[in-house]
Each structure stands twice: as structure tokens, then as C-alpha cells.
Design an enzyme around this catalytic site. Structure first.
Site, PDB file in Angstrom:
ATOM      1  N   LYS A 153      24.309  72.591  68.439  1.00  0.00           N
ATOM      2  CA  LYS A 153      24.215  72.131  67.014  1.00  0.00           C
ATOM      3  C   LYS A 153      22.815  72.857  66.407  1.00  0.00           C
ATOM      4  O   LYS A 153      23.000  73.204  65.311  1.00  0.00           O
ATOM      5  CB  LYS A 153      23.716  70.605  67.453  1.00  0.00           C
ATOM      6  N   ASP A 154      21.958  73.048  67.281  1.00  0.00           N
ATOM      7  CA  ASP A 154      20.702  73.883  66.831  1.00  0.00           C
ATOM      8  C   ASP A 154      20.804  75.573  67.205  1.00  0.00           C
ATOM      9  O   ASP A 154      20.131  75.794  68.137  1.00  0.00           O
ATOM     10  CB  ASP A 154      19.496  73.153  67.395  1.00  0.00           C
ATOM     11  N   HIS A 201      22.356  64.081  72.559  1.00  0.00           N
ATOM     12  CA  HIS A 201      21.510  64.095  73.568  1.00  0.00           C
ATOM     13  C   HIS A 201      21.776  63.764  74.933  1.00  0.00           C
ATOM     14  O   HIS A 201      21.607  64.210  76.006  1.00  0.00           O
ATOM     15  CB  HIS A 201      20.151  63.218  73.455  1.00  0.00           C
ATOM     16  N   GLY A 246      13.734  62.462  70.870  1.00  0.00           N
ATOM     17  CA  GLY A 246      13.961  60.907  70.946  1.00  0.00           C
ATOM     18  C   GLY A 246      14.781  60.467  69.813  1.00  0.00           C
ATOM     19  O   GLY A 246      15.624  61.490  69.164  1.00  0.00           O
ATOM     20  N   GLN A 272      18.020  77.809  67.386  1.00  0.00           N
ATOM     21  CA  GLN A 272      16.877  77.557  68.256  1.00  0.00           C
ATOM     22  C   GLN A 272      17.398  77.791  69.748  1.00  0.00           C
ATOM     23  O   GLN A 272      16.471  78.427  70.608  1.00  0.00           O
ATOM     24  CB  GLN A 272      16.689  75.990  68.487  1.00  0.00           C
ATOM     25  N   GLU A 286      24.594  60.323  71.296  1.00  0.00           N
ATOM     26  CA  GLU A 286      25.509  60.842  72.321  1.00  0.00           C
ATOM     27  C   GLU A 286      25.253  62.395  72.640  1.00  0.00           C
ATOM     28  O   GLU A 286      25.566  62.767  73.469  1.00  0.00           O
ATOM     29  CB  GLU A 286      27.060  60.542  71.850  1.00  0.00           C
ATOM     30  N   GLN A 342       5.713  71.292  64.696  1.00  0.00           N
ATOM     31  CA  GLN A 342       6.756  72.162  64.273  1.00  0.00           C
ATOM     32  C   GLN A 342       7.357  71.413  62.916  1.00  0.00           C
ATOM     33  O   GLN A 342       8.310  72.188  62.267  1.00  0.00           O
ATOM     34  CB  GLN A 342       8.141  72.033  65.195  1.00  0.00           C
ATOM     35  N   GLY A 392      21.421  71.889  72.869  1.00  0.00           N
ATOM     36  CA  GLY A 392      22.830  71.815  72.018  1.00  0.00           C
ATOM     37  C   GLY A 392      22.958  73.220  71.201  1.00  0.00           C
ATOM     38  O   GLY A 392      22.132  73.619  70.509  1.00  0.00           O
TER      39      GLY A 392
HETATM   40  P1  AMP Z   1      16.247  66.814  68.874  1.00  0.00           P
HETATM   41  O1  AMP Z   1      15.895  65.593  69.558  1.00  0.00           O
HETATM   42  O2  AMP Z   1      17.033  66.776  67.628  1.00  0.00           O
HETATM   43  O3  AMP Z   1      15.057  68.129  68.976  1.00  0.00           O
HETATM   44  O4  AMP Z   1      17.595  67.699  70.046  1.00  0.00           O
HETATM   45  C1  AMP Z   1      16.942  67.549  71.219  1.00  0.00           C
HETATM   46  C2  AMP Z   1      18.328  68.391  71.926  1.00  0.00           C
HETATM   47  O5  AMP Z   1      19.607  67.898  71.800  1.00  0.00           O
HETATM   48  C3  AMP Z   1      18.439  69.887  71.266  1.00  0.00           C
HETATM   49  O6  AMP Z   1      18.865  70.797  72.326  1.00  0.00           O
HETATM   50  C4  AMP Z   1      19.481  69.751  70.201  1.00  0.00           C
HETATM   51  O7  AMP Z   1      20.053  70.934  70.150  1.00  0.00           O
HETATM   52  C5  AMP Z   1      20.450  68.740  71.023  1.00  0.00           C
HETATM   53  N1  AMP Z   1      21.296  68.010  70.188  1.00  0.00           N
HETATM   54  C6  AMP Z   1      20.877  67.496  69.090  1.00  0.00           C
HETATM   55  N2  AMP Z   1      22.157  66.854  68.452  1.00  0.00           N
HETATM   56  C7  AMP Z   1      23.170  67.037  69.246  1.00  0.00           C
HETATM   57  C8  AMP Z   1      24.657  67.161  68.971  1.00  0.00           C
HETATM   58  N3  AMP Z   1      25.086  66.530  68.029  1.00  0.00           N
HETATM   59  N4  AMP Z   1      25.353  67.754  70.069  1.00  0.00           N
HETATM   60  C9  AMP Z   1      24.871  68.313  71.004  1.00  0.00           C
HETATM   61  N5  AMP Z   1      23.562  68.365  71.096  1.00  0.00           N
HETATM   62  C10 AMP Z   1      22.698  68.045  70.421  1.00  0.00           C
END
Ligand code: AMP
Length: 273
Positions: A141-142, A28, A22, A145, A26, A52, A139
Site C-alpha cells: 500500500k505504501d 496491519h 497503530g 516507502q 486487517e 514524519q 505493506g
Molecule cells: P501505518 O500504521 O499506516 O504506518 O502502516 C504500517 C504498515 O502497515 C506499513 O508497512 C503499511 O504499508 C502497512 N499497511 C497499511 N495499510 C495496509 C493495507 N491496506 N494492506 C497491507 N499493508 C498495509
């Protein structure tokens, strides 16, 4: 959620799944768009998984804005379901059964966040069993993961295609992240140093530098030029397993974790020919 997924499957529809915590941005939403393009139905989940987070981490402060998130998802049109489970729905008997991700979950971010990736893999396995998707979107980004999840899917025989989507950035290169909201005005300016470091490393490698310590030192010096940026790690590694070698090969990935004040930021860049 499971009943809906079974119904969609019985109708012969493919399900794309986007798991998130959550506080949507952009990054997400881009994952949801990729899913919408490829699948008959898209399921989006929002769950801040307590397991986590380490005891000293930001579980309590983690930004939560369900109403704002739902408005952003409605605006995308045709998200078929937003799954917002509570802890009982995910861990009906408590979080005792867990996935062990092995070495890939112990290096890089796993060093300062012991147990983090096992908890991520466990909650994602749980969500996969509930949502039963054909494809799941994560993403770049991680990046670590994404390797953990690919390994989970392989080792536990989930019949799910894992799709890694590009990192969405702010105009100055800072990777979008829910945690960017922790940064004050000055720190926000400093935070672009991660991307500048990645770009410097990438251009050195592309112009022929293959000495690991030389390239790392250059990135380190650039980041350290701002005294409020404290480096946790810089690695330049094989994108298949995140293992380093003294001579940099192409393709490789540069991964960074840097603390700006209390805020821990991560980013990465793949270097290709
Ligand atoms: P999170 O809510 O931070 O756990 O992220 C949920 C998903 O969104 C994960 O697969 C992240 O890698 C992806 N995500 C987070 N930030 C970005 C970003 N800047 N660009 C692309 N995907 C992202």
C-alpha cells in the site's frame, strides 16, 4: 526491547518485525500473520512518529487506540512482544541525527511531504537497531516507502530481509488505511474511485495501450468524474525506481494520491503480464 531481542537471538530464534503507527486494521494484522508464519518470534511496534508529519498535517488527530490495538493483537495469538516506545526511547537526544534517502524520498509523496521519507527512514533505522529483526514486514500500500526502506537497508548495511506484503482492501476496493476513519459516509463512497482508476489503467495497459499520457488521461477523467476527488498525482512508472517513461513498459506500477475533502489517500497497483 533490546534485552528481549538479544535473549531471543541467543536462543537461536529468528525475529520478524512489523512496525506500525497503530489504529490497527486487517492490513496491519496481515503483516503480523506473514511474520508469524516465517519467524520464531514476532515483534510488533506501535509508534506515531511526530517527526514524519509536516506542520500542517494530522499528527494531533491521527487515530490512536492502544487498548483496541492490543486486543486485536492478543486475538492473533503468539505475537511475542508489542513495542510501544515513547519519544524519549526513540530520540533520547532529540531527532538531530537523520537518514537522507535521496531522490526516491523526494518524488511523488515526497513533493507534497518534504522531509517525510527521511523521517520515516530515520525512525525505522532506529527501530531496527532496537528490535534487531531478521525480517521486517511492510505493506505494498505504501509502495514508495518500501523502496525507501530497501534503500536504507542496502545503504546502511542492515542485515535484515525486507518483505513487501499485498495490500488488503475493503470489498469495494478501497485500500484499508487508518486514515479512512476521517471519511464521512459520502466521502467513503467516493473513495473507491482510487481503486477504480487503478483498475481502469491496468486494463488499458494490459490490452496494449502503452502511451503514458493517454492512459493517465483516462484515469484522470474517471477520478475527476467525482468532483469531491482532487488528484495530487498519478504516475505510471518502473516499479524499481518509480521513474516514468513516455512509453509504458510491463511490469509497471500505477501510483495515485487523491484528496477526498481533507483526507489524503494513496494507493497503487502493479501491472504485470
Ligand atoms: P501505518 O500504521 O499506516 O504506518 O502502516 C504500517 C504498515 O502497515 C506499513 O508497512 C503499511 O504499508 C502497512 N499497511 C497499511 N495499510 C495496509 C493495507 N491496506 N494492506 C497491507 N499493508 C498495509
Amino acid at each position: 526491547m533490546q534485552t528481549l531481542s538479544k535473549k531471543l537471538k541467543a536462543e537461536g530464534k529468528t525475529i520478524g518485525f512489523v512496525p506500525t503507527m497503530g489504529a490497527l486494521h486487517e492490513g496491519h494484522l496481515s503483516l503480523a500473520r506473514y511474520s508469524k508464519d516465517k519467524n520464531d518470534a514476532t515483534v510488533f511496534s506501535i509508534y506515531v512518529n511526530p517527526v514524519q508529519f509536516g506542520p500542517k498535517e494530522d499528527f494531533r488527530q491521527y487515530p490512536r487506540n492502544i487498548e483496541g490495538d492490543l486486543n486485536k493483537l492478543y486475538a492473533l495469538h503468539k505475537i511475542d512482544a508489542v513495542f510501544i516506545p515513547d519519544d524519549k526511547e526513540i530520540y533520547s537526544e532529540g531527532p538531530e541525527s537523520s537518514v537522507d534517502t535521496g531522490r526516491i524520498g523526494e518524488i511523488l509523496c515526497g513533493v507534497s511531504r518534504p522531509g517525510h521519507f527521511n523521517a520515516v527512514a530515520t525512525v525505522v533505522a532506529n527501530l531496527f537497531n532496537i528490535v534487531m529483526p531478521d525480517r521486517a514486514y511492510f505493506g505494498q500500500k505504501d509502495f514508495q516507502q518500501t523502496l525507501v526502506i530497501k534503500k536504507l537497508v542496502k545503504n546502511l548495511e542492515f542485515d535484515i530481509e525486507i518483505i513487501v506484503c499485498p495490500t488488503i482492501r475493503e470489498p469495494d476496493g478501497l485500500a484499508m488505511s487508518s486514515r479512512n476513519s476521517y471519511l464521512n459516509h459520502r466521502q467513503r463512497k467516493t473513495a473507491s474511485v482510487l481503486y477504480r482508476g487503478l483498475k481502469l489503467g491496468s486494463s488499458l495497459i494490459k490490452s496494449g495501450s502503452d502511451d503514458l499520457s493517454f492512459v493517465k488521461k483516462n484515469i484522470e477523467n474517471l477520478i475527476k468524474s467525482d468532483p469531491s476527488a482532487i488528484i495530487e498525482y498519478i504516475i505510471i512508472a518502473d516499479p524499481r525506481n518509480l521513474e516514468e517513461s513516455k512509453k509504458i513498459k510491463i511490469p509497471s506500477i500505477i501510483c495515485l494520491a487523491v484528496n477526498i475533502g481533507e483526507t489524503r489517500l494513496i494507493d497503487n497497483l502493479i501491472v504485470q503480464k
